[in-house]
Write a protein that holds these residues in place. Structure first.
Motif, PDB file in Angstrom:
ATOM      1  N   VAL A   1       0.842  -1.203   0.000  1.00  0.00           N
ATOM      2  CA  VAL A   1       0.000   0.000   0.000  1.00  0.00           C
ATOM      3  C   VAL A   1       0.871   1.246   0.000  1.00  0.00           C
ATOM      4  O   VAL A   1       0.601   2.211  -0.727  1.00  0.00           O
ATOM      5  CB  VAL A   1      -0.966  -0.009   1.213  1.00  0.00           C
ATOM      6  N   THR A   2       1.927   1.233   0.805  1.00  0.00           N
ATOM      7  CA  THR A   2       2.816   2.396   0.851  1.00  0.00           C
ATOM      8  C   THR A   2       3.486   2.626  -0.498  1.00  0.00           C
ATOM      9  O   THR A   2       3.545   3.762  -0.986  1.00  0.00           O
ATOM     10  CB  THR A   2       3.854   2.231   1.977  1.00  0.00           C
ATOM     11  N   ILE A   3       3.956   1.558  -1.129  1.00  0.00           N
ATOM     12  CA  ILE A   3       4.581   1.694  -2.447  1.00  0.00           C
ATOM     13  C   ILE A   3       3.563   2.203  -3.463  1.00  0.00           C
ATOM     14  O   ILE A   3       3.855   3.100  -4.259  1.00  0.00           O
ATOM     15  CB  ILE A   3       5.215   0.363  -2.900  1.00  0.00           C
ATOM     16  N   ARG A   4       2.358   1.652  -3.432  1.00  0.00           N
ATOM     17  CA  ARG A   4       1.296   2.124  -4.339  1.00  0.00           C
ATOM     18  C   ARG A   4       1.039   3.614  -4.130  1.00  0.00           C
ATOM     19  O   ARG A   4       0.922   4.381  -5.089  1.00  0.00           O
ATOM     20  CB  ARG A   4       0.014   1.321  -4.102  1.00  0.00           C
ATOM     21  N   ASP A   5       0.967   4.045  -2.871  1.00  0.00           N
ATOM     22  CA  ASP A   5       0.725   5.458  -2.565  1.00  0.00           C
ATOM     23  C   ASP A   5       1.874   6.338  -3.053  1.00  0.00           C
ATOM     24  O   ASP A   5       1.640   7.424  -3.606  1.00  0.00           O
ATOM     25  CB  ASP A   5       0.520   5.660  -1.067  1.00  0.00           C
ATOM     26  N   ILE A   6       3.096   5.889  -2.842  1.00  0.00           N
ATOM     27  CA  ILE A   6       4.264   6.660  -3.293  1.00  0.00           C
ATOM     28  C   ILE A   6       4.234   6.818  -4.812  1.00  0.00           C
ATOM     29  O   ILE A   6       4.355   7.936  -5.330  1.00  0.00           O
ATOM     30  CB  ILE A   6       5.581   5.985  -2.844  1.00  0.00           C
ATOM     31  N   LEU A   7       4.072   5.711  -5.511  1.00  0.00           N
ATOM     32  CA  LEU A   7       4.077   5.762  -6.979  1.00  0.00           C
ATOM     33  C   LEU A   7       2.914   6.594  -7.501  1.00  0.00           C
ATOM     34  O   LEU A   7       3.065   7.364  -8.451  1.00  0.00           O
ATOM     35  CB  LEU A   7       4.057   4.347  -7.552  1.00  0.00           C
ATOM     36  N   GLY A   8       1.752   6.468  -6.874  1.00  0.00           N
ATOM     37  CA  GLY A   8       0.600   7.264  -7.278  1.00  0.00           C
ATOM     38  C   GLY A   8       0.819   8.746  -7.049  1.00  0.00           C
ATOM     39  O   GLY A   8       0.458   9.578  -7.889  1.00  0.00           O
ATOM     40  N   TRP A   9       1.416   9.090  -5.915  1.00  0.00           N
ATOM     41  CA  TRP A   9       1.690  10.495  -5.579  1.00  0.00           C
ATOM     42  C   TRP A   9       2.543  11.156  -6.674  1.00  0.00           C
ATOM     43  O   TRP A   9       2.324  12.293  -7.045  1.00  0.00           O
ATOM     44  CB  TRP A   9       2.406  10.571  -4.243  1.00  0.00           C
ATOM     45  N   PHE A  10       3.515  10.404  -7.174  1.00  0.00           N
ATOM     46  CA  PHE A  10       4.422  10.944  -8.178  1.00  0.00           C
ATOM     47  C   PHE A  10       3.981  10.651  -9.610  1.00  0.00           C
ATOM     48  O   PHE A  10       4.687  11.003 -10.557  1.00  0.00           O
ATOM     49  CB  PHE A  10       5.842  10.412  -7.943  1.00  0.00           C
ATOM     50  N   GLY A  11       2.833  10.002  -9.772  1.00  0.00           N
ATOM     51  CA  GLY A  11       2.308   9.730 -11.108  1.00  0.00           C
ATOM     52  C   GLY A  11       3.128   8.709 -11.888  1.00  0.00           C
ATOM     53  O   GLY A  11       3.202   8.785 -13.114  1.00  0.00           O
ATOM     54  N   ILE A  12       3.709   7.749 -11.183  1.00  0.00           N
ATOM     55  CA  ILE A  12       4.528   6.720 -11.824  1.00  0.00           C
ATOM     56  C   ILE A  12       3.642   5.500 -12.102  1.00  0.00           C
ATOM     57  O   ILE A  12       2.998   4.975 -11.192  1.00  0.00           O
ATOM     58  CB  ILE A  12       5.726   6.319 -10.936  1.00  0.00           C
ATOM     59  N   ASP A  13       3.640   5.046 -13.342  1.00  0.00           N
ATOM     60  CA  ASP A  13       2.757   3.967 -13.772  1.00  0.00           C
ATOM     61  C   ASP A  13       3.442   2.602 -13.656  1.00  0.00           C
ATOM     62  O   ASP A  13       3.719   1.943 -14.651  1.00  0.00           O
ATOM     63  CB  ASP A  13       2.275   4.216 -15.207  1.00  0.00           C
ATOM     64  N   ILE A  14       3.741   2.228 -12.414  1.00  0.00           N
ATOM     65  CA  ILE A  14       4.275   0.902 -12.108  1.00  0.00           C
ATOM     66  C   ILE A  14       3.357   0.349 -11.030  1.00  0.00           C
ATOM     67  O   ILE A  14       3.164   0.993  -9.994  1.00  0.00           O
ATOM     68  CB  ILE A  14       5.725   0.955 -11.572  1.00  0.00           C
ATOM     69  N   ASP A  15       2.773  -0.842 -11.266  1.00  0.00           N
ATOM     70  CA  ASP A  15       1.886  -1.379 -10.231  1.00  0.00           C
ATOM     71  C   ASP A  15       2.712  -1.973  -9.096  1.00  0.00           C
ATOM     72  O   ASP A  15       3.899  -2.284  -9.245  1.00  0.00           O
ATOM     73  CB  ASP A  15       0.875  -2.378 -10.797  1.00  0.00           C
ATOM     74  N   ALA A  16       2.081  -2.125  -7.939  1.00  0.00           N
ATOM     75  CA  ALA A  16       2.788  -2.563  -6.734  1.00  0.00           C
ATOM     76  C   ALA A  16       3.389  -3.953  -6.899  1.00  0.00           C
ATOM     77  O   ALA A  16       4.487  -4.218  -6.397  1.00  0.00           O
ATOM     78  CB  ALA A  16       1.853  -2.514  -5.533  1.00  0.00           C
ATOM     79  N   GLU A  17       2.708  -4.843  -7.591  1.00  0.00           N
ATOM     80  CA  GLU A  17       3.246  -6.194  -7.790  1.00  0.00           C
ATOM     81  C   GLU A  17       4.563  -6.155  -8.566  1.00  0.00           C
ATOM     82  O   GLU A  17       5.517  -6.836  -8.218  1.00  0.00           O
ATOM     83  CB  GLU A  17       2.231  -7.075  -8.521  1.00  0.00           C
ATOM     84  N   THR A  18       4.601  -5.351  -9.614  1.00  0.00           N
ATOM     85  CA  THR A  18       5.825  -5.200 -10.390  1.00  0.00           C
ATOM     86  C   THR A  18       6.889  -4.481  -9.563  1.00  0.00           C
ATOM     87  O   THR A  18       8.055  -4.881  -9.549  1.00  0.00           O
ATOM     88  CB  THR A  18       5.557  -4.436 -11.698  1.00  0.00           C
ATOM     89  N   ALA A  19       6.479  -3.444  -8.854  1.00  0.00           N
ATOM     90  CA  ALA A  19       7.408  -2.665  -8.051  1.00  0.00           C
ATOM     91  C   ALA A  19       8.124  -3.546  -7.032  1.00  0.00           C
ATOM     92  O   ALA A  19       9.310  -3.343  -6.757  1.00  0.00           O
ATOM     93  CB  ALA A  19       6.677  -1.527  -7.347  1.00  0.00           C
ATOM     94  N   LEU A  20       7.408  -4.539  -6.499  1.00  0.00           N
ATOM     95  CA  LEU A  20       7.962  -5.396  -5.446  1.00  0.00           C
ATOM     96  C   LEU A  20       8.298  -6.792  -5.946  1.00  0.00           C
ATOM     97  O   LEU A  20       8.351  -7.748  -5.183  1.00  0.00           O
ATOM     98  CB  LEU A  20       6.949  -5.477  -4.285  1.00  0.00           C
ATOM     99  N   ARG A  21       8.598  -6.903  -7.201  1.00  0.00           N
ATOM    100  CA  ARG A  21       8.804  -8.207  -7.832  1.00  0.00           C
ATOM    101  C   ARG A  21       9.953  -9.013  -7.251  1.00  0.00           C
ATOM    102  O   ARG A  21      10.001 -10.229  -7.386  1.00  0.00           O
ATOM    103  CB  ARG A  21       9.020  -8.028  -9.334  1.00  0.00           C
ATOM    104  N   GLU A  22      10.877  -8.376  -6.559  1.00  0.00           N
ATOM    105  CA  GLU A  22      12.030  -9.071  -5.977  1.00  0.00           C
ATOM    106  C   GLU A  22      11.768  -9.566  -4.553  1.00  0.00           C
ATOM    107  O   GLU A  22      12.657 -10.140  -3.921  1.00  0.00           O
ATOM    108  CB  GLU A  22      13.251  -8.148  -5.972  1.00  0.00           C
ATOM    109  N   ARG A  23      10.574  -9.396  -4.052  1.00  0.00           N
ATOM    110  CA  ARG A  23      10.318  -9.745  -2.648  1.00  0.00           C
ATOM    111  C   ARG A  23      10.341 -11.255  -2.413  1.00  0.00           C
ATOM    112  O   ARG A  23       9.955 -12.038  -3.264  1.00  0.00           O
ATOM    113  CB  ARG A  23       8.996  -9.146  -2.173  1.00  0.00           C
ATOM    114  N   ASP A  24      10.799 -11.594  -1.205  1.00  0.00           N
ATOM    115  CA  ASP A  24      10.824 -12.982  -0.742  1.00  0.00           C
ATOM    116  C   ASP A  24       9.707 -13.230   0.264  1.00  0.00           C
ATOM    117  O   ASP A  24       9.561 -14.332   0.745  1.00  0.00           O
ATOM    118  CB  ASP A  24      12.155 -13.303  -0.045  1.00  0.00           C
ATOM    119  N   TRP A  25       8.970 -12.228   0.625  1.00  0.00           N
ATOM    120  CA  TRP A  25       7.959 -12.343   1.678  1.00  0.00           C
ATOM    121  C   TRP A  25       6.576 -12.312   1.096  1.00  0.00           C
ATOM    122  O   TRP A  25       6.251 -11.888   0.111  1.00  0.00           O
ATOM    123  CB  TRP A  25       8.107 -11.219   2.727  1.00  0.00           C
TER     124      TRP A  25
END
Length: 107
Positions: free
Chosen positions: A83-107
């Motif tokens: 949610v925080t990543i989605r909010d950050i990207l949305g605030w700056f108008g960056i068109d990357i969805d949270a799943e892609t943004a966090l694609r390297e996660r192990d959790w």
């Protein structure tokens, strides 16, 4: 553009005593580096995704520290981070969805 309100980051984790605040602070610090990049005016999705990947790998590395405190990066943490990543990207108008943004996660 107004700066991103960093006090809104990871609220669910801060409000849940299961997550040690010192470790949540470390997750937040990693995320703040991405905010600083975006506040600098960076708009290249490739560079932003690279920064997000690095952030995520560093957050992955905190898993053992969470476990040592009888905590883990589980459902509430995953949701709060996403949610925080989605909010950050949305605030700056960056068109990357949270799943892609966090694609390297192990959790």
């Amino acid at each position: 553009m107004k700066p991103f309100d960093k006090s809104t980051m990871l609220l669910e984790m801060y409000h849940d005593s299961y997550f040690p605040n010192l470790l949540v602070d470390r997750v937040k610090a990693e995320m703040e580096q991405v905010v600083e990049l975006l506040e600098s005016g960076e708009r290249s999705e490739e560079k932003i995704q690279t920064a997000l990947d690095k952030m995520t790998v560093r957050i992955n590395a905190l898993e053992k520290a969470f476990e040592a405190e009888d905590s883990e990066l589980e459902t509430v943490a995953r949701d709060s981070i996403a949610v925080t990543i989605r909010d950050i990207l949305g605030w700056f108008g960056i068109d990357i969805d949270a799943e892609t943004a966090l694609r390297e996660r192990d959790w």
